[in-house]
Design an enzyme around this catalytic site. Structure first.
Site, PDB file in Angstrom:
ATOM      1  N   ASP A  42       0.918  -1.236  -0.100  1.00 48.63           N
ATOM      2  CA  ASP A  42       0.128  -0.072   0.077  1.00 48.63           C
ATOM      3  C   ASP A  42       0.864   1.408   0.030  1.00 48.63           C
ATOM      4  O   ASP A  42       1.584   1.385   0.825  1.00 48.63           O
ATOM      5  CB  ASP A  42      -1.010   0.117   1.259  1.00 48.63           C
ATOM      6  CG  ASP A  42      -1.631   1.421   1.186  1.00 48.63           C
ATOM      7  OD1 ASP A  42      -2.718   1.371   0.575  1.00 48.63           O
ATOM      8  OD2 ASP A  42      -1.381   2.129   2.127  1.00 48.63           O
ATOM      9  N   TYR A  47       2.624   9.784   0.098  1.00 47.22           N
ATOM     10  CA  TYR A  47       3.731   9.515   0.828  1.00 47.22           C
ATOM     11  C   TYR A  47       5.061   9.647   0.406  1.00 47.22           C
ATOM     12  O   TYR A  47       6.113   9.502   1.026  1.00 47.22           O
ATOM     13  CB  TYR A  47       3.462   7.841   1.082  1.00 47.22           C
ATOM     14  CG  TYR A  47       2.107   7.408   1.856  1.00 47.22           C
ATOM     15  CD1 TYR A  47       1.100   8.266   2.567  1.00 47.22           C
ATOM     16  CD2 TYR A  47       2.000   5.976   1.735  1.00 47.22           C
ATOM     17  CE1 TYR A  47       0.113   7.715   2.894  1.00 47.22           C
ATOM     18  CE2 TYR A  47       0.575   5.652   2.381  1.00 47.22           C
ATOM     19  CZ  TYR A  47      -0.413   6.522   2.905  1.00 47.22           C
ATOM     20  OH  TYR A  47      -1.271   5.860   3.269  1.00 47.22           O
ATOM     21  N   HIS A 102      -7.985   8.924  -1.502  1.00 49.06           N
ATOM     22  CA  HIS A 102      -7.276   8.962  -0.013  1.00 49.06           C
ATOM     23  C   HIS A 102      -8.294   9.296   0.987  1.00 49.06           C
ATOM     24  O   HIS A 102      -8.252   9.072   2.069  1.00 49.06           O
ATOM     25  CB  HIS A 102      -6.086   9.746  -0.183  1.00 49.06           C
ATOM     26  CG  HIS A 102      -4.791   9.499   0.657  1.00 49.06           C
ATOM     27  ND1 HIS A 102      -3.587   9.488   0.534  1.00 49.06           N
ATOM     28  CD2 HIS A 102      -5.001   9.003   1.871  1.00 49.06           C
ATOM     29  CE1 HIS A 102      -3.003   8.972   1.775  1.00 49.06           C
ATOM     30  NE2 HIS A 102      -3.802   8.671   2.454  1.00 49.06           N
ATOM     31  N   SER A 184      -2.798   1.842  10.372  1.00 50.63           N
ATOM     32  CA  SER A 184      -2.246   1.791  11.609  1.00 50.63           C
ATOM     33  C   SER A 184      -2.593   0.784  12.521  1.00 50.63           C
ATOM     34  O   SER A 184      -2.905   1.149  13.739  1.00 50.63           O
ATOM     35  CB  SER A 184      -2.301   3.491  12.241  1.00 50.63           C
ATOM     36  OG  SER A 184      -2.174   4.297  11.354  1.00 50.63           O
ATOM     37  N   SER A 243       6.804  -1.498   8.223  1.00 49.55           N
ATOM     38  CA  SER A 243       8.088  -1.632   9.026  1.00 49.55           C
ATOM     39  C   SER A 243       9.223  -1.324   8.118  1.00 49.55           C
ATOM     40  O   SER A 243       9.296  -1.858   7.280  1.00 49.55           O
ATOM     41  CB  SER A 243       8.357  -2.985   9.622  1.00 49.55           C
ATOM     42  OG  SER A 243       9.525  -2.938  10.311  1.00 49.55           O
TER      43      SER A 243
END
Ligand SMILES: NC(=O)c1ccc[n+]([C@@H]2O[C@H](COP(=O)([O-])OP(=O)(O)OC[C@H]3O[C@@H](n4cnc5c(N)ncnc54)[C@H](OP(=O)(O)O)[C@@H]3O)[C@@H](O)[C@H]2O)c1
Length: 274
Positions: A42, A47, A102, A184, A243
């Site tokens: 994603d 970003y 978004h 999240s 991560s």
């Protein structure tokens, strides 16, 4: 890796995907995640990580399901087409598997945005249409504005500590065959004492974290794995942790393939409901 159906599309995607907001891990964590079956990545124009994702999927593009997003401020017809074109270039691909809005923008008629999204599908540069941060009403309006395509997913904030979506958005998605993509899922790392690399363990565990650690001990899993499994084990839902590290990506991928007991889920629900 367990798979879930991407809403009405029928496409199967992993219940643990790979997020890339504030991602700076290079290619290895993403490639390792894909190797372990977490082959949904994603990203979003916002970003500024589409280029990193593009680099990471060189040579393995066909094994990866690429999800990106158009900014909520780019929802005019021409702006959507331009944004998609830029994302394709940065990602180095010729088709976006899932293109998501978004966030909703009340100043642009949703019909105009969806006309652009359907044009992208008709042109063969987008496979599926998704949304993000959409309320029930937003989803209803968005679907009504589409002629030929279903909304297959809604990406929303959802984790042990943020459960507002249970009231309306999640039930609506389940009833209407819209997959929930929980963002999240580790509460930006705060659930496991890792906020942007600042390890807070020294401050001690909060009461809810204590229960998380307790369940982790019982299952032989880590707290992050328990938190992700709690999300991903729900019907019609996947989690997309981010991560930068190969080791933590491996840990997150191993959050799939086993189940918490009903009693453990209840204990977590109780601990996190206060
Ligand atoms: N649609 C939207 O509006 C929206 C909003 C926010 C996020 N998202 C998407 O959802 C993805 C995930 O959400 P997020 O990045 O906000 O937060 P998250 O995945 O809940 O947490 C990420 C944080 O947790 C740490 N972490 C990851 N795995 C860990 C583990 N096993 N043990 C300990 N710490 C761990 C990460 O650090 P390290 O990197 O150092 O491991 C990072 O600091 C985003 O990347 C993005 O793709 C979408």
């Amino acid at each position: 890796m367990e798979l879930k159906r991407l809403g009405a599309s029928g496409v199967m995607v992993p219940e643990i995907g790979l997020g890339t907001w504030r991602y700076s891990g290079g290619s290895e964590p993403l490639r390792r995640g894909v190797e372990l079956g977490a082959n949904l990545i994603d990203t979003a124009e916002m970003y500024r990580t589409e280029d990193q994702v593009g680099e990471a999927i060189v040579g393995i593009r066909d094994d990866v399901f690429v999800a990106t997003k158009v900014l909520g401020s780019n929802l005019r017809y021409d702006a959507v087409l331009r944004a998609a074109d830029k994302s394709l270039r940065l990602l180095g691909i010729d088709k976006i598997d899932l293109y998501q809005i978004h966030w909703p923008n009340p100043s642009v008629p949703i019909g105009e945005t969806m006309r652009a999204m359907e044009r992208l599908v008709a042109d063969g540069v987008v496979d599926h249409i998704g949304v993000s941060n959409f309320s029930v009403e937003d989803m209803q309006d968005a679907q009504a504005a589409l002629d030929n395509n279903p909304i297959v997913s809604n990406q929303i904030l959802y984790n042990l500590r943020r459960r507002r979506a249970e009231r309306d958005v999640i039930p609506y998605c389940l009833e209407n065959d819209i997959m929930v993509m929980a963002y999240s899922p580790l509460h930006e790392g705060a659930l496991v004492g890792n906020s942007g690399g600042r390890i807070r363990q020294a401050l001690g565990l909060s009461r809810d974290q204590h229960t998380l650690a307790e369940v982790a001990g019982e299952t032989g899993k880590t707290a992050a794995q328990v938190a992700l499994n709690w999300v991903a084990d729900q019907e019609g839902m996947i989690a997309i942790p981010k991560s930068n590290s190969v080791a933590r990506t491996e840990e997150n991928c191993a959050a799939s393939g086993w189940r918490l007991t009903a009693e453990q889920r209840q204990r977590l629900d109780r601990a996190f409901s206060v």
